[in-house]
Design a protein around this motif. Structure first.
Motif, short mmCIF file in Angstrom:
data_model
loop_
_atom_site.label_atom_id
_atom_site.label_comp_id
_atom_site.label_asym_id
_atom_site.label_seq_id
_atom_site.Cartn_x
_atom_site.Cartn_y
_atom_site.Cartn_z
N ARG A 71 -10.50 -7.46 -6.35
CA ARG A 71 -9.15 -7.60 -5.78
C ARG A 71 -8.83 -9.08 -5.51
NH1 ARG A 71 -6.73 -5.53 -0.92
NH2 ARG A 71 -8.71 -4.70 -0.19
N ASP A 94 -5.67 -10.89 -7.17
CA ASP A 94 -4.63 -11.48 -6.32
C ASP A 94 -4.52 -13.00 -6.54
OD1 ASP A 94 -4.10 -9.00 -5.23
OD2 ASP A 94 -5.27 -9.33 -3.41
N ARG A 124 -15.39 -5.06 5.94
CA ARG A 124 -14.64 -3.98 5.30
C ARG A 124 -15.46 -2.68 5.28
NH1 ARG A 124 -9.74 -4.49 3.06
NH2 ARG A 124 -9.48 -5.39 5.09
N ARG A 146 0.83 -1.21 0.00
CA ARG A 146 0.00 0.00 0.00
C ARG A 146 0.87 1.26 0.00
NH1 ARG A 146 -5.38 -0.49 1.56
NH2 ARG A 146 -6.06 -2.66 1.75
O1 CDP Z 1 -6.26 -5.54 4.36
P1 CDP Z 1 -6.51 -6.20 3.03
O2 CDP Z 1 -6.61 -7.68 3.13
O3 CDP Z 1 -7.58 -5.58 2.26
O4 CDP Z 1 -5.26 -5.94 2.14
P2 CDP Z 1 -3.74 -5.89 2.53
O5 CDP Z 1 -3.31 -7.09 3.29
O6 CDP Z 1 -3.44 -4.55 3.08
O7 CDP Z 1 -3.08 -6.01 1.06
C1 CDP Z 1 -3.37 -5.09 0.05
C2 CDP Z 1 -2.97 -5.68 -1.31
O8 CDP Z 1 -1.55 -5.84 -1.34
C3 CDP Z 1 -3.54 -7.05 -1.63
O9 CDP Z 1 -4.81 -6.97 -2.25
C4 CDP Z 1 -2.49 -7.62 -2.58
O10 CDP Z 1 -2.70 -7.17 -3.90
C5 CDP Z 1 -1.20 -7.00 -2.07
N1 CDP Z 1 -0.41 -7.90 -1.22
C6 CDP Z 1 0.37 -8.85 -1.82
O11 CDP Z 1 0.35 -8.98 -3.04
N2 CDP Z 1 1.18 -9.66 -1.08
C7 CDP Z 1 1.20 -9.54 0.26
N3 CDP Z 1 2.03 -10.33 0.96
C8 CDP Z 1 0.40 -8.60 0.91
C9 CDP Z 1 -0.43 -7.79 0.15
#
Ligand code: CDP
Length: 227
Positions: free
Chosen positions: A180, A184, A157, A39
């Motif tokens: 998303r 992912d 969320r 982020r």
């Molecule tokens: O909190 P939320 O689960 O919405 O998202 P987050 O953990 O803050 O992660 C945001 C975005 O970062 C995810 O939708 C992935 O696209 C990416 N991400 C990733 O690719 N690999 C990770 N280890 C963590 C996050």
């Protein structure tokens, strides 16, 4: 007791961050929110007008920015981008909409994965994300993959964003969460999926405290048993 590596993965709204924070608190471990790092790079890209389609520029940006995660007394984590606190700024709907595009770039993942591995190297860490059990810490002693129904994840969320003052409709948010998830899960690099040896937990009907208790029990089991 041996200090373990604990990997918690799962889709948006599955409860990862809340639970990872509580597990870290219960065990006195370091909590690392890897999503916050993706982020922060996304925020830097939007602010500097870097095109989200320019993979080379995004990779350079990821290598150039300084991202710091600082543990707070409440167990949470404050996020700093080149010295400026961006803890709230990285949770906006704008970042939610752009982060998956940044996270699929090879050069970005290479830089952030290495930093995450350094943070986890000495154990005593709870790391949450999408690829912790599969790519970042494949040797972690405890791997958990959290899931929950799309309805429940959208509800969680929505509550979180509304509490922070963002006005969003439920259907808008459901679309966003689904999109998303698909990005992912469908990407070529480090896609969202449970490691073969992960414990999969559906949290739709469990409180964060219940999920935390199950993970802490797993950790005690693994930490106590000679491997
Ligand atoms: O909190 P939320 O689960 O919405 O998202 P987050 O953990 O803050 O992660 C945001 C975005 O970062 C995810 O939708 C992935 O696209 C990416 N991400 C990733 O690719 N690999 C990770 N280890 C963590 C996050």
């Amino acid at each position: 007791m041996k200090k373990l590596q604990i990997a918690i993965d799962g889709p948006a709204g599955s409860g990862k961050s809340t639970v990872a924070r509580l597990v870290a608190q219960a065990l006195g471990y370091l909590y690392v929110d890897t999503g916050a790092m993706y982020r922060a790079v996304t925020l830097a890209a939007l602010r500097r007008g870097v095109s989200l389609g320019d993979e080379e520029a995004l990779a350079q940006l990821a290598a150039a920015v300084r991202i710091e995660l600082k543990s707070m007394p409440d167990g949470g984590q404050a996020v700093f981008l080149d010295g400026e606190e961006v803890t709230q700024a990285i949770r906006s709907p704008e970042i939610n909409g752009a982060v998956s595009q940044v996270a699929k770039v090879y050069g970005v993942r290479q830089v952030l994965t290495r930093r995450q591995q350094e943070l986890g190297a000495s154990g005593g860490v709870v790391m949450d994300g999408r690829d912790i059990g599969t790519v970042v810490l494949p040797q972690a002693e405890v791997k958990v993959f959290l899931t929950a129904s799309l309805e429940e994840r959208t509800r969680r969320r929505l509550k979180e964003l509304r509490e922070r003052g963002f006005a969003l409709s439920e259907s808008e948010l459901r679309e966003e969460v689904l999109r998303r998830d698909q990005e992912d899960t469908g990407r070529a690099l480090a896609p969202l999926k449970p490691a073969p040896d992960a414990v999969v937990l559906d949290t739709s009907h469990l409180s964060p405290e219940e999920v935390t208790a199950r993970i802490v029990a797993l950790v005690r089991e693994r930490a106590g048993s000679p491997s």
